[in-house]
Design an enzyme around this catalytic site. Sequence first.
Site, mmCIF file in Angstrom:
data_model
loop_
_atom_site.group_PDB
_atom_site.id
_atom_site.type_symbol
_atom_site.label_atom_id
_atom_site.label_comp_id
_atom_site.label_asym_id
_atom_site.label_seq_id
_atom_site.Cartn_x
_atom_site.Cartn_y
_atom_site.Cartn_z
ATOM 1 N N ILE A 64 1.021 14.652 0.869
ATOM 2 C CA ILE A 64 2.420 13.487 0.900
ATOM 3 C C ILE A 64 2.338 12.341 0.246
ATOM 4 C CG2 ILE A 64 0.843 13.214 3.414
ATOM 5 C CD1 ILE A 64 3.376 12.100 4.943
ATOM 6 N N SER A 65 2.920 11.535 -0.428
ATOM 7 C CA SER A 65 2.642 10.682 -1.807
ATOM 8 C C SER A 65 2.394 9.458 -0.624
ATOM 9 C CB SER A 65 3.545 10.852 -2.480
ATOM 10 O OG SER A 65 4.347 11.776 -2.891
ATOM 11 N N GLN A 66 1.980 8.371 -0.974
ATOM 12 C CA GLN A 66 1.498 7.410 -0.667
ATOM 13 C C GLN A 66 2.315 6.680 -0.516
ATOM 14 O OE1 GLN A 66 0.104 4.645 -4.622
ATOM 15 N NE2 GLN A 66 -0.481 3.421 -2.860
#
Length: 221
Positions: A64-66
């Site tokens: 899951i992206s920043q």
Amino acid sequence: MAETDPYRNKREEMVEFQIRDRGVRDERVLAAIRKVPRHVFVPENWERAAYEDRPLPIGEGQTISQPYIVAVMTEQLDLSAQDRVLEIGTGSGYQAALLAELAGTVISVERLPDIAARARENLARAGVTGVRIVVGDGTKGYPPEAPYDAVIVTAASPEIPKPLVKQLAEGGRLIAPVGPRECQDLIKLVKREGRVEKIPLGGVCFVPLIGQFGWKGESSL
Ligand code: SAH
């Protein structure tokens, strides 16, 4: 849910210090991020890290992206309530949940069936309706629902997959990480009068987009 949410303060701090302070100012985007419970979208053993300034593992080598990167990409899509949006790379479903807050129709394509199944569970637990997840090779887009006002690709490819540009509506925006395997440039395309304008947004590092118009598959998958 909001009153009993133990992460409400952490989420507010994330919005202020990781996202607004770094230049994302679109109030609709900030409100959506304030609302969607990010901790519901990460594996249980990572829950307490859900609001940290970093990507997190979600299984099968995916992430899951920043939060800041999610915010920038979402802001750059410039969404209106009626927009039809296509996401490639459902992952946890978190980005899709934000898109559902801001747009009319959200279709998200995920290559890995187990990841897609978990994303559906996450969205249900978060109380998000209005995201349709399709299992398949998103490098081909999703022609049955095209054209799209916005396309967001959350895995990286050597070039922007041509079918995605084709499925973009007039006036449509596309955001995708493009470049080498490890780290890439975030690219925005805007389609105007049939022509495509290209705007670089900065450096990012995403997991690979694997498919016909992306990286060729890994032998184990
Ligand atoms: N947007 C996600 C993060 C995506 S991680 C979130 O909010 O959590 C990238 C995802 O892209 C992974 O789940 C990976 O399986 C998926 N992916 C890779 N290649 C793909 C393809 N060709 N089509 C659809 N999904 C793909």
